[in-house]
Write a protein that holds these residues in place. Sequence first.
Motif, PDB file in Angstrom:
ATOM      1  N   GLY A   1     112.295  35.909  53.903  1.00  0.00           N
ATOM      2  CA  GLY A   1     113.168  36.089  52.976  1.00  0.00           C
ATOM      3  C   GLY A   1     113.213  36.026  51.109  1.00  0.00           C
ATOM      4  O   GLY A   1     112.238  35.848  51.138  1.00  0.00           O
ATOM      5  N   TYR A   2     114.389  37.116  50.345  1.00  0.00           N
ATOM      6  CA  TYR A   2     114.074  37.324  49.823  1.00  0.00           C
ATOM      7  C   TYR A   2     115.565  37.648  48.393  1.00  0.00           C
ATOM      8  O   TYR A   2     116.661  37.636  49.827  1.00  0.00           O
ATOM      9  N   THR A   3     115.016  37.687  47.504  1.00  0.00           N
ATOM     10  CA  THR A   3     116.604  37.571  46.576  1.00  0.00           C
ATOM     11  C   THR A   3     116.086  38.452  45.964  1.00  0.00           C
ATOM     12  O   THR A   3     114.789  39.235  46.385  1.00  0.00           O
ATOM     13  N   PRO A   4     116.517  39.458  44.691  1.00  0.00           N
ATOM     14  CA  PRO A   4     116.705  40.369  44.059  1.00  0.00           C
ATOM     15  C   PRO A   4     115.241  40.525  43.433  1.00  0.00           C
ATOM     16  O   PRO A   4     115.180  41.447  43.092  1.00  0.00           O
ATOM     17  N   TYR A   5     114.795  39.110  43.593  1.00  0.00           N
ATOM     18  CA  TYR A   5     113.804  39.154  42.513  1.00  0.00           C
ATOM     19  C   TYR A   5     112.838  39.085  42.592  1.00  0.00           C
ATOM     20  O   TYR A   5     111.367  39.583  43.017  1.00  0.00           O
ATOM     21  N   TYR A   6     112.648  38.120  44.246  1.00  0.00           N
ATOM     22  CA  TYR A   6     111.531  37.471  44.806  1.00  0.00           C
ATOM     23  C   TYR A   6     111.190  37.703  46.126  1.00  0.00           C
ATOM     24  O   TYR A   6     112.239  37.371  46.800  1.00  0.00           O
ATOM     25  N   THR A   7     109.983  38.302  47.267  1.00  0.00           N
ATOM     26  CA  THR A   7     110.137  37.328  48.633  1.00  0.00           C
ATOM     27  C   THR A   7     108.877  36.349  48.811  1.00  0.00           C
ATOM     28  O   THR A   7     107.846  36.563  48.081  1.00  0.00           O
ATOM     29  N   CYS A   8     109.776  35.684  49.641  1.00  0.00           N
ATOM     30  CA  CYS A   8     108.603  34.437  49.685  1.00  0.00           C
ATOM     31  C   CYS A   8     108.677  33.914  51.805  1.00  0.00           C
ATOM     32  O   CYS A   8     109.330  33.969  52.014  1.00  0.00           O
ATOM     33  N   ALA A   9     107.710  34.505  51.531  1.00  0.00           N
ATOM     34  CA  ALA A   9     107.169  34.190  53.592  1.00  0.00           C
ATOM     35  C   ALA A   9     106.671  32.371  53.600  1.00  0.00           C
ATOM     36  O   ALA A   9     105.483  31.442  52.616  1.00  0.00           O
ATOM     37  N   VAL A  10     107.595  31.366  53.911  1.00  0.00           N
ATOM     38  CA  VAL A  10     107.176  29.981  54.552  1.00  0.00           C
ATOM     39  C   VAL A  10     107.143  29.881  55.948  1.00  0.00           C
ATOM     40  O   VAL A  10     107.610  29.984  56.577  1.00  0.00           O
ATOM     41  N   TRP A  11     106.039  29.191  56.207  1.00  0.00           N
ATOM     42  CA  TRP A  11     105.164  28.742  57.479  1.00  0.00           C
ATOM     43  C   TRP A  11     105.315  27.160  57.681  1.00  0.00           C
ATOM     44  O   TRP A  11     104.542  26.647  57.021  1.00  0.00           O
ATOM     45  N   CYS A  12     105.522  26.651  58.578  1.00  0.00           N
ATOM     46  CA  CYS A  12     105.162  25.232  59.208  1.00  0.00           C
ATOM     47  C   CYS A  12     104.585  25.083  60.385  1.00  0.00           C
ATOM     48  O   CYS A  12     105.568  24.946  61.245  1.00  0.00           O
ATOM     49  N   GLY A  13     103.410  23.921  60.586  1.00  0.00           N
ATOM     50  CA  GLY A  13     103.744  23.634  61.839  1.00  0.00           C
ATOM     51  C   GLY A  13     102.445  23.018  61.416  1.00  0.00           C
ATOM     52  O   GLY A  13     101.863  22.585  60.220  1.00  0.00           O
ATOM     53  N   TYR A  14     102.055  22.336  62.932  1.00  0.00           N
ATOM     54  CA  TYR A  14     100.604  21.587  63.059  1.00  0.00           C
ATOM     55  C   TYR A  14      99.638  22.182  63.019  1.00  0.00           C
ATOM     56  O   TYR A  14      99.848  23.237  63.752  1.00  0.00           O
ATOM     57  N   ASP A  15      99.044  21.937  62.401  1.00  0.00           N
ATOM     58  CA  ASP A  15      97.333  22.800  62.298  1.00  0.00           C
ATOM     59  C   ASP A  15      96.937  22.356  63.549  1.00  0.00           C
ATOM     60  O   ASP A  15      96.070  23.532  64.632  1.00  0.00           O
ATOM     61  N   ASP A  16      97.088  21.782  64.238  1.00  0.00           N
ATOM     62  CA  ASP A  16      97.064  21.552  66.061  1.00  0.00           C
ATOM     63  C   ASP A  16      97.181  21.511  67.526  1.00  0.00           C
ATOM     64  O   ASP A  16      97.565  21.707  68.166  1.00  0.00           O
ATOM     65  N   ASN A  17      98.801  22.749  66.590  1.00  0.00           N
ATOM     66  CA  ASN A  17      99.718  23.398  67.474  1.00  0.00           C
ATOM     67  C   ASN A  17     100.374  22.947  68.331  1.00  0.00           C
ATOM     68  O   ASN A  17     100.248  23.064  69.487  1.00  0.00           O
ATOM     69  N   GLU A  18     100.620  21.378  67.777  1.00  0.00           N
ATOM     70  CA  GLU A  18     101.498  20.442  68.239  1.00  0.00           C
ATOM     71  C   GLU A  18     102.916  21.181  67.741  1.00  0.00           C
ATOM     72  O   GLU A  18     103.122  21.308  67.643  1.00  0.00           O
ATOM     73  N   SER A  19     103.873  20.687  69.078  1.00  0.00           N
ATOM     74  CA  SER A  19     105.234  20.690  69.069  1.00  0.00           C
ATOM     75  C   SER A  19     105.788  20.146  67.996  1.00  0.00           C
ATOM     76  O   SER A  19     105.343  18.565  67.332  1.00  0.00           O
ATOM     77  N   MET A  20     107.103  20.271  67.080  1.00  0.00           N
ATOM     78  CA  MET A  20     107.280  19.922  66.113  1.00  0.00           C
ATOM     79  C   MET A  20     108.701  19.624  66.153  1.00  0.00           C
ATOM     80  O   MET A  20     109.652  20.376  66.762  1.00  0.00           O
ATOM     81  N   SER A  21     109.130  18.236  66.083  1.00  0.00           N
ATOM     82  CA  SER A  21     110.372  17.769  66.038  1.00  0.00           C
ATOM     83  C   SER A  21     111.576  18.466  64.628  1.00  0.00           C
ATOM     84  O   SER A  21     112.625  18.259  65.041  1.00  0.00           O
ATOM     85  N   ASP A  22     110.761  18.691  63.958  1.00  0.00           N
ATOM     86  CA  ASP A  22     111.765  18.617  62.557  1.00  0.00           C
ATOM     87  C   ASP A  22     111.327  20.011  62.551  1.00  0.00           C
ATOM     88  O   ASP A  22     110.051  21.296  61.805  1.00  0.00           O
ATOM     89  N   THR A  23     112.208  21.660  62.591  1.00  0.00           N
ATOM     90  CA  THR A  23     112.406  22.595  62.649  1.00  0.00           C
ATOM     91  C   THR A  23     113.195  23.580  61.129  1.00  0.00           C
ATOM     92  O   THR A  23     112.898  24.400  60.599  1.00  0.00           O
ATOM     93  N   SER A  24     113.446  22.431  60.474  1.00  0.00           N
ATOM     94  CA  SER A  24     114.107  22.241  59.271  1.00  0.00           C
ATOM     95  C   SER A  24     113.602  22.389  57.949  1.00  0.00           C
ATOM     96  O   SER A  24     113.540  22.702  56.693  1.00  0.00           O
ATOM     97  N   PHE A  25     111.991  21.632  57.610  1.00  0.00           N
ATOM     98  CA  PHE A  25     111.790  21.764  56.453  1.00  0.00           C
ATOM     99  C   PHE A  25     111.168  23.153  55.975  1.00  0.00           C
ATOM    100  O   PHE A  25     110.806  22.888  55.125  1.00  0.00           O
ATOM    101  N   ARG A  26     111.174  24.187  56.877  1.00  0.00           N
ATOM    102  CA  ARG A  26     111.202  25.465  56.728  1.00  0.00           C
ATOM    103  C   ARG A  26     112.079  25.717  55.242  1.00  0.00           C
ATOM    104  O   ARG A  26     111.387  26.406  54.455  1.00  0.00           O
ATOM    105  N   PHE A  27     113.000  25.399  55.872  1.00  0.00           N
ATOM    106  CA  PHE A  27     114.215  25.777  54.919  1.00  0.00           C
ATOM    107  C   PHE A  27     113.619  25.426  54.223  1.00  0.00           C
ATOM    108  O   PHE A  27     114.629  25.518  52.868  1.00  0.00           O
ATOM    109  N   ARG A  28     113.492  23.732  53.882  1.00  0.00           N
ATOM    110  CA  ARG A  28     113.883  22.739  52.754  1.00  0.00           C
ATOM    111  C   ARG A  28     112.687  23.285  51.561  1.00  0.00           C
ATOM    112  O   ARG A  28     113.193  23.413  50.292  1.00  0.00           O
ATOM    113  N   LEU A  29     111.482  23.571  52.297  1.00  0.00           N
ATOM    114  CA  LEU A  29     110.842  24.181  51.456  1.00  0.00           C
ATOM    115  C   LEU A  29     111.034  25.380  50.558  1.00  0.00           C
ATOM    116  O   LEU A  29     110.468  25.958  49.342  1.00  0.00           O
ATOM    117  N   TRP A  30     111.700  26.489  51.440  1.00  0.00           N
ATOM    118  CA  TRP A  30     111.994  28.176  51.072  1.00  0.00           C
ATOM    119  C   TRP A  30     112.568  27.946  49.504  1.00  0.00           C
ATOM    120  O   TRP A  30     112.678  28.642  49.042  1.00  0.00           O
TER     121      TRP A  30
END
Length: 883
Positions: free
Chosen positions: A694-723
């Motif tokens: 996403g972006y504001t009028p000033y900056y664009t930021c891309a955040v990815w979250c996941g396991y290196d080993d491709n396991e499924s995640m129970s928490d899908t919200s920490f991408r939002f907390r980080l962003w």
Amino acid sequence: MNYKRDNVLKKQKRISSKNTMKKKKTGVRVFKSLVILFIIAVIGIVAVAGIFIMDIVDKSPNVSVNDVKPKGYQTTVYYDDGKTKSGTFVGAGGNRVYVKLDKIPKDVQHAFISIEDERFYKHNGVDLQGLARAAVTGIAHGDFSQGASTITQQLIKNNIFPDFVAEKTFKDKMTRKIQEISLAIALEKKMSKDEILEDYLNTINLGANSLGIEQAAKTYFGVNSSNLDLAQGAMIAGITQNPTMYNPVDHPKECAIRMKMVLNKMKELGYITEEQYNSAMKEDVFTQVAQRAKVLKNAKTDTSYFRDELSKQIISDLQKQLGYTPEQAYNTLYTGGLRIYSTQNKYVQDVTTDEMKNPNNYTGGNYVGLTYQYTIKKANGKIVNYSDGNIRNYRIKKYGKSKTNALLFGTKAEAKQAVREWKKTVLKKGDTELGEVITYPMQPQASATIIDQSTGEVKAIAGGREKQEGNQSFNRATDSNRQPGSCFKILAAYAPAFDEGKMGLATPILDETYTVKNGLDEQTIKGSRGSISARSAIVSSVNVCAVKTSQLVGTKEGIKYCEDLGITTVKESFDINGQQYSDDTPTLALGGLTLGVKNEELAGAFACIANGGTYNKPTYYTKIVDHSGKVLIENPNEDSQKQVLKKSTAALLTSAMKDVVDYGTGSQARLDSGMAVAGKTGTTTDNVDTWFTGYTPYYTCAVWCGYDDNESMSDTSFRFRLWKGIMSRINAKKKVVTEFPLPSTVKRTQVCALTGLQPLDSCPTTTELAATDAPTCGGSTMHELYQDKLGGYIKQEPKDDKKKDEKKTTTTTTTTTTTTTTTDPTDNTTGGTTGGNTGGNTGGNTGGNTGGNTGGNTGGNTGGGTAGGGGGGSPNTNQNTTP
């Protein structure tokens, strides 16, 4: 004694006899001949030696003033303010910082002259008195190692004959010495004493990988050379003769003896007084050195995800723009003494790093991961490589498939035990271990890229949660290909549809269970919302609507737009390990890609939308200046800038994605300040990859979250907390802008309710933001076409005055509200497993099991496995989707 007259006469007669005189004459002739022969021999030897010397001199290299300048300087990198130093690039022989002679204290200059060349200001490049002394010492003691080289000769030796340390024979040493003397005499006719001394003090090796007086001052005392006092300068000068033996860190006693010699010599030559000598001898410089060495030892390693990417871009640009060879480009960066003005903003980078490390952002579980490389030589001589993929397969086979039975552990000790257990299964009697590399990254992981969309300048980048482990280590923001999920709907479907005038925000699309064909295979995508607008489809991230939009545009056209937006991993066809794969599939818009995407490139694509459709390749620097002050490259982004989307297209997409944050799947990314935010979520099957870009009028930021080993995640919200954590802080100093500006080509107006385009008089209408530079609806024929392609409305009667009220009613019933609130913020799509195409198995197995460098550690840049592609799966697997 008989002195009688007869005896005397007899003796005189004998002496003067002809026979006696003849013998005398013969003896004289022999003596004279020997003398002449000796003289001839000496002349011959001198002549031969002269010819030999002249031949050596004639073969001396041509030396200019520039040739004796020190070579190899550290490159300095600055933050985007152009003043604050962010780090250095230092290669072998490059740890040097040049300093002018007038910045070096006189006491320091005199210290070197006193111990190395006391008659420096009197001779013409060669110290004859010193040569004579060295010769006498050599003849007397059989030791010709005593130096008589002047500072001028040493300068030539270090910069013209740097391989002198490899000389093995007396002839080699003598040849070099003769040439050195000849060149020194010639050089002193071209350069002043001060110029020679300046180059010398910037050239010499002063131990501890410190080349030149400036770097030595920083290394041993943490100061610039201009701040060195008498005692410190004398200590450093004493190192010159043997930088290893007299290194003050490792050999303080030996160095102290040399320091005393320097001070004594300075006093003897009148450079310092007795009082100055005593004061310098009392100064405890070696405690200072020890304290500085401790500071350097405990200092953080100078590594940076940003500078790694900066180095790659500079080496590439030096080759592409200036024609350097790869070796020249590398050497220029690491030993060329460049000044690089980077795009990195210190505050933005510090905030990003801080948020990436913040444990409060990862409340859904914390594990210790494992990346592994292992090489053994079997008893039969065969070399075998293994990686973490082999351990993972072993554990799943033995313990069954589960998160903690793969490569996730509660503690590092558990991870180590797992490695030991597995090694017993492969290391047999007679085998030899050749190498083992293990790291324990925190899991789940994350990456982030922050770009100033107005310029394309990368302001910060984070390739993982923890500090980078060494230069050029794995960077999840640039080295890892992950499946983008629904983020790709914007790039591959809606952007081209809006840009080509085939759709608007009001265009109705029927969300229904929908089946598409991919060759002989069929894939069913569930849908149940009914007819909704394109805006609502974006806000709620509706899979069926995205696929239908992609079909309307054409997947080949969607791929072309993605390529223009800087996505390098999306192509119509791939050849991977001899097998053909393609991204030209009906589900392209859902992010089911062969190789996935890179975080940095996804950020760059969305930055283009934020920048009114003008694409700037993500760049890490603005200017490169060489050691002499010449600008090598400036504004590297000029040639890459291009208008990919119309301004109206970018504005419509921004408006829809602002609703994504205000009302839809990205509502957790709203900033408390009220700053306008537009963005898109992406979540793949089984929550393997989760995104918010996403972006504001000033900056664009891309955040990815996941396991290196491709396991499924129970928490899908920490991408939002980080962003949100990153963007709320870096936008806090900016003026709050609550709405994105609209270009003159976009306004709220009446559009055709059946196609979303500019209406004809016969079209039912609705009000929506629309592009005034978009095509006009084609009437009933186009209505029929859109009914067939999108199924988003019920066929209507042509417009006339008699049925005006009815048409108004029809208009109302066929156009839904422009925003829809979703109850499922996770926005799951087929990106994970379909994107596994070759991402999971090809990347994982190729990268993991074969143990390739980056591929072995993290699943392969080819696409998947550990940190590459997606959520596993095999090529062309059909997937069910979850909206």
